[in-house]
Motif scaffolding. Structure first.
Motif, PDB file in Angstrom:
ATOM      1  N   SER A   1      -2.560  -2.046  -2.461  1.00 24.44           N
ATOM      2  CA  SER A   1      -1.644  -2.454  -3.508  1.00 24.44           C
ATOM      3  C   SER A   1      -2.328  -3.079  -4.717  1.00 24.44           C
ATOM      4  CB  SER A   1      -0.608  -3.422  -2.949  1.00 24.44           C
ATOM      5  OG  SER A   1      -1.258  -4.542  -2.382  1.00 24.44           O
ATOM      6  N   ILE A   2      -3.349  -3.884  -4.525  1.00 24.93           N
ATOM      7  CA  ILE A   2      -3.898  -4.652  -5.648  1.00 24.93           C
ATOM      8  C   ILE A   2      -5.291  -4.169  -6.033  1.00 24.93           C
ATOM      9  CG2 ILE A   2      -4.603  -6.935  -6.422  1.00 24.93           C
ATOM     10  CD1 ILE A   2      -2.382  -8.092  -4.690  1.00 24.93           C
ATOM     11  N   VAL A   3      -6.183  -4.088  -5.058  1.00 19.81           N
ATOM     12  CA  VAL A   3      -7.578  -3.753  -5.360  1.00 19.81           C
ATOM     13  C   VAL A   3      -7.789  -2.249  -5.488  1.00 19.81           C
ATOM     14  CG1 VAL A   3      -9.959  -4.105  -4.597  1.00 19.81           C
ATOM     15  CG2 VAL A   3      -8.233  -5.821  -4.099  1.00 19.81           C
ATOM     16  N   SER A   4      -6.822  -1.459  -5.035  1.00 20.30           N
ATOM     17  CA  SER A   4      -6.902   0.011  -5.061  1.00 20.30           C
ATOM     18  C   SER A   4      -8.042   0.559  -4.228  1.00 20.30           C
ATOM     19  CB  SER A   4      -7.015   0.530  -6.510  1.00 20.30           C
ATOM     20  OG  SER A   4      -5.844   0.258  -7.230  1.00 20.30           O
ATOM     21  N   TRP A   5      -8.262  -0.070  -3.071  1.00 25.21           N
ATOM     22  CA  TRP A   5      -9.152   0.578  -2.116  1.00 25.21           C
ATOM     23  C   TRP A   5      -8.463   1.833  -1.617  1.00 25.21           C
ATOM     24  CZ3 TRP A   5      -9.898  -4.653   0.780  1.00 25.21           C
ATOM     25  CH2 TRP A   5     -10.872  -5.405   0.109  1.00 25.21           C
TER      26      TRP A   5
ATOM     27  N   ALA B   1       0.841  -1.188   0.000  1.00 26.84           N
ATOM     28  CA  ALA B   1       0.000   0.000   0.000  1.00 26.84           C
ATOM     29  C   ALA B   1       0.881   1.246   0.000  1.00 26.84           C
ATOM     30  CB  ALA B   1      -0.903  -0.001   1.226  1.00 26.84           C
ATOM     31  N   MET B   2       0.303   2.322  -0.463  1.00 25.44           N
ATOM     32  CA  MET B   2       1.042   3.581  -0.489  1.00 25.44           C
ATOM     33  C   MET B   2       0.151   4.708   0.011  1.00 25.44           C
ATOM     34  SD  MET B   2       3.399   3.373  -3.865  1.00 25.44           S
ATOM     35  CE  MET B   2       4.303   4.794  -3.264  1.00 25.44           C
ATOM     36  N   GLY B   3       0.802   5.804   0.397  1.00 23.34           N
ATOM     37  CA  GLY B   3       0.022   6.901   0.954  1.00 23.34           C
ATOM     38  C   GLY B   3       0.656   8.254   0.748  1.00 23.34           C
ATOM     39  N   TRP B   4      -0.135   9.261   1.060  1.00 30.16           N
ATOM     40  CA  TRP B   4       0.327  10.651   1.076  1.00 30.16           C
ATOM     41  C   TRP B   4       0.158  11.206   2.485  1.00 30.16           C
ATOM     42  CZ3 TRP B   4       2.711  12.997  -2.938  1.00 30.16           C
ATOM     43  CH2 TRP B   4       2.550  12.451  -4.223  1.00 30.16           C
ATOM     44  N   PHE B   5       1.160  11.940   2.934  1.00 31.60           N
ATOM     45  CA  PHE B   5       1.129  12.638   4.201  1.00 31.60           C
ATOM     46  C   PHE B   5       1.512  14.088   3.946  1.00 31.60           C
ATOM     47  CE2 PHE B   5       0.830   9.240   7.432  1.00 31.60           C
ATOM     48  CZ  PHE B   5       0.960   8.129   6.607  1.00 31.60           C
TER      49      PHE B   5
ATOM     50  N   MET C   1       3.030  -2.924   4.429  1.00 32.42           N
ATOM     51  CA  MET C   1       1.982  -3.930   4.302  1.00 32.42           C
ATOM     52  C   MET C   1       1.068  -3.632   3.113  1.00 32.42           C
ATOM     53  SD  MET C   1      -0.022  -2.728   7.729  1.00 32.42           S
ATOM     54  CE  MET C   1       1.522  -2.850   8.649  1.00 32.42           C
ATOM     55  N   ARG C   2       0.212  -4.603   2.790  1.00 25.24           N
ATOM     56  CA  ARG C   2      -0.692  -4.449   1.668  1.00 25.24           C
ATOM     57  C   ARG C   2      -1.972  -3.705   2.046  1.00 25.24           C
ATOM     58  NH1 ARG C   2       0.455  -7.746  -2.761  1.00 25.24           N
ATOM     59  NH2 ARG C   2       2.068  -9.305  -2.369  1.00 25.24           N
ATOM     60  N   ARG C   3      -2.418  -3.828   3.310  1.00 26.83           N
ATOM     61  CA  ARG C   3      -3.704  -3.250   3.688  1.00 26.83           C
ATOM     62  C   ARG C   3      -3.579  -1.750   3.904  1.00 26.83           C
ATOM     63  NH1 ARG C   3      -3.669  -1.825   8.935  1.00 26.83           N
ATOM     64  NH2 ARG C   3      -2.208  -2.880  10.379  1.00 26.83           N
ATOM     65  N   LEU C   4      -4.729  -1.082   3.932  1.00 31.99           N
ATOM     66  CA  LEU C   4      -4.762   0.348   4.194  1.00 31.99           C
ATOM     67  C   LEU C   4      -4.297   0.637   5.606  1.00 31.99           C
ATOM     68  CD1 LEU C   4      -8.160   1.434   2.627  1.00 31.99           C
ATOM     69  CD2 LEU C   4      -5.907   2.171   1.886  1.00 31.99           C
ATOM     70  N   THR C   5      -3.535   1.666   5.760  1.00 30.01           N
ATOM     71  CA  THR C   5      -3.109   2.103   7.077  1.00 30.01           C
ATOM     72  C   THR C   5      -2.885   3.609   7.050  1.00 30.01           C
ATOM     73  OG1 THR C   5      -1.404   1.922   8.774  1.00 30.01           O
ATOM     74  CG2 THR C   5      -0.714   1.508   6.511  1.00 30.01           C
ATOM     75  N   ILE C   6      -3.280   4.259   8.126  1.00 26.66           N
ATOM     76  CA  ILE C   6      -3.072   5.700   8.230  1.00 26.66           C
ATOM     77  C   ILE C   6      -1.942   6.038   9.193  1.00 26.66           C
ATOM     78  CG2 ILE C   6      -5.512   6.110   7.718  1.00 26.66           C
ATOM     79  CD1 ILE C   6      -5.853   6.910  10.668  1.00 26.66           C
ATOM     80  N   SER C   7      -1.329   5.019   9.761  1.00 24.09           N
ATOM     81  CA  SER C   7      -0.288   5.247  10.752  1.00 24.09           C
ATOM     82  C   SER C   7       1.054   5.496  10.088  1.00 24.09           C
ATOM     83  CB  SER C   7      -0.178   4.042  11.682  1.00 24.09           C
ATOM     84  OG  SER C   7       0.917   4.197  12.550  1.00 24.09           O
ATOM     85  N   GLU C   8       1.657   6.593  10.443  1.00 20.25           N
ATOM     86  CA  GLU C   8       2.955   6.957   9.881  1.00 20.25           C
ATOM     87  C   GLU C   8       3.998   5.862  10.109  1.00 20.25           C
ATOM     88  OE1 GLU C   8       4.125  10.738  11.327  1.00 20.25           O
ATOM     89  OE2 GLU C   8       6.133  10.661  10.460  1.00 20.25           O
ATOM     90  N   THR C   9       3.898   5.164  11.217  1.00 22.41           N
ATOM     91  CA  THR C   9       4.891   4.145  11.558  1.00 22.41           C
ATOM     92  C   THR C   9       4.783   2.902  10.677  1.00 22.41           C
ATOM     93  OG1 THR C   9       3.442   3.248  13.276  1.00 22.41           O
ATOM     94  CG2 THR C   9       5.035   4.924  13.944  1.00 22.41           C
ATOM     95  N   ASP C  10       3.702   2.771   9.943  1.00 18.21           N
ATOM     96  CA  ASP C  10       3.546   1.631   9.033  1.00 18.21           C
ATOM     97  C   ASP C  10       4.161   1.889   7.662  1.00 18.21           C
ATOM     98  OD1 ASP C  10       0.233   0.806  10.301  1.00 18.21           O
ATOM     99  OD2 ASP C  10       2.206   0.019  10.857  1.00 18.21           O
ATOM    100  N   TYR C  11       4.757   3.034   7.474  1.00 18.80           N
ATOM    101  CA  TYR C  11       5.382   3.390   6.204  1.00 18.80           C
ATOM    102  C   TYR C  11       6.891   3.456   6.402  1.00 18.80           C
ATOM    103  CZ  TYR C  11       0.723   4.490   4.535  1.00 18.80           C
ATOM    104  OH  TYR C  11      -0.593   4.401   4.171  1.00 18.80           O
ATOM    105  N   ASP C  12       7.626   2.726   5.558  1.00 15.89           N
ATOM    106  CA  ASP C  12       9.065   2.618   5.787  1.00 15.89           C
ATOM    107  C   ASP C  12       9.920   3.346   4.751  1.00 15.89           C
ATOM    108  OD1 ASP C  12       9.890  -0.633   4.317  1.00 15.89           O
ATOM    109  OD2 ASP C  12       8.399   0.856   3.723  1.00 15.89           O
ATOM    110  N   VAL C  13       9.317   3.802   3.679  1.00 19.97           N
ATOM    111  CA  VAL C  13      10.072   4.535   2.666  1.00 19.97           C
ATOM    112  C   VAL C  13       9.332   5.825   2.357  1.00 19.97           C
ATOM    113  CG1 VAL C  13      11.087   4.501   0.364  1.00 19.97           C
ATOM    114  CG2 VAL C  13      10.903   2.371   1.677  1.00 19.97           C
ATOM    115  N   TRP C  14      10.079   6.940   2.333  1.00 23.26           N
ATOM    116  CA  TRP C  14       9.480   8.257   2.157  1.00 23.26           C
ATOM    117  C   TRP C  14      10.184   9.007   1.041  1.00 23.26           C
ATOM    118  CZ3 TRP C  14       5.405   9.999   5.260  1.00 23.26           C
ATOM    119  CH2 TRP C  14       5.070   9.147   6.318  1.00 23.26           C
ATOM    120  N   GLY C  15       9.413   9.816   0.340  1.00 26.94           N
ATOM    121  CA  GLY C  15      10.000  10.721  -0.626  1.00 26.94           C
ATOM    122  C   GLY C  15      10.597  11.926   0.074  1.00 26.94           C
TER     123      GLY C  15
END
Length: 124
Positions: free
Chosen positions: A53-57, A33-37, A101-115
């Protein structure tokens, strides 16, 4: 090595629109999964939107729901944030991030790579 590069920031008038892009390299784009902060002068970086990642929820912060749309192009390894009805309170540095992870998450700590971030300023 995974790398995320944002583009598309800038100065826009209130009520205007912008689209941010995030180019992904070094990782199978469709595997996480990916996100914007965003981070304004206030201390905390806040969640904006995420896409699986796959279903684009998708999931959005209440502050942007109905105004913005997150999307991705698997063939180009890019994620987008289409922003409309921009307001001065949307002024911030915007970051794209790749989750662990693949599922949706809003927690910053679940993201390991940042632009590196891209600045958006909404002002007349």
């Amino acid at each position: 090595q995974v790398r995320l590069v944002e583009s598309g920031g800038g100065l826009v008038q209130p009520g205007g629109s912008l689209t941010l892009s995030c180019a992904v390299s070094g990782r199978t784009f469709n595997s996480h999964a990916m996100g914007w902060f965003r981070q304004a002068p206030a201390p905390a970086r806040e969640f904006v939107a995420a896409i699986t990642s796959i279903v684009s929820w998708t999931h959005y912060a209440d502050s942007v729901k109905g105004r913005w749309t997150i999307s991705k192009d698997d063939t180009e390894n890019k994620m987008y944030l289409h922003m409309s009805s921009l307001q001065p309170e949307d002024t911030a540095i915007y970051y794209c991030a790749a989750s662990t992870m693949r599922r949706l998450t809003i927690s910053e700590t679940d993201y390991d790579v940042w632009g590196q971030g891209t600045q958006i300023t909404v002002s007349s």
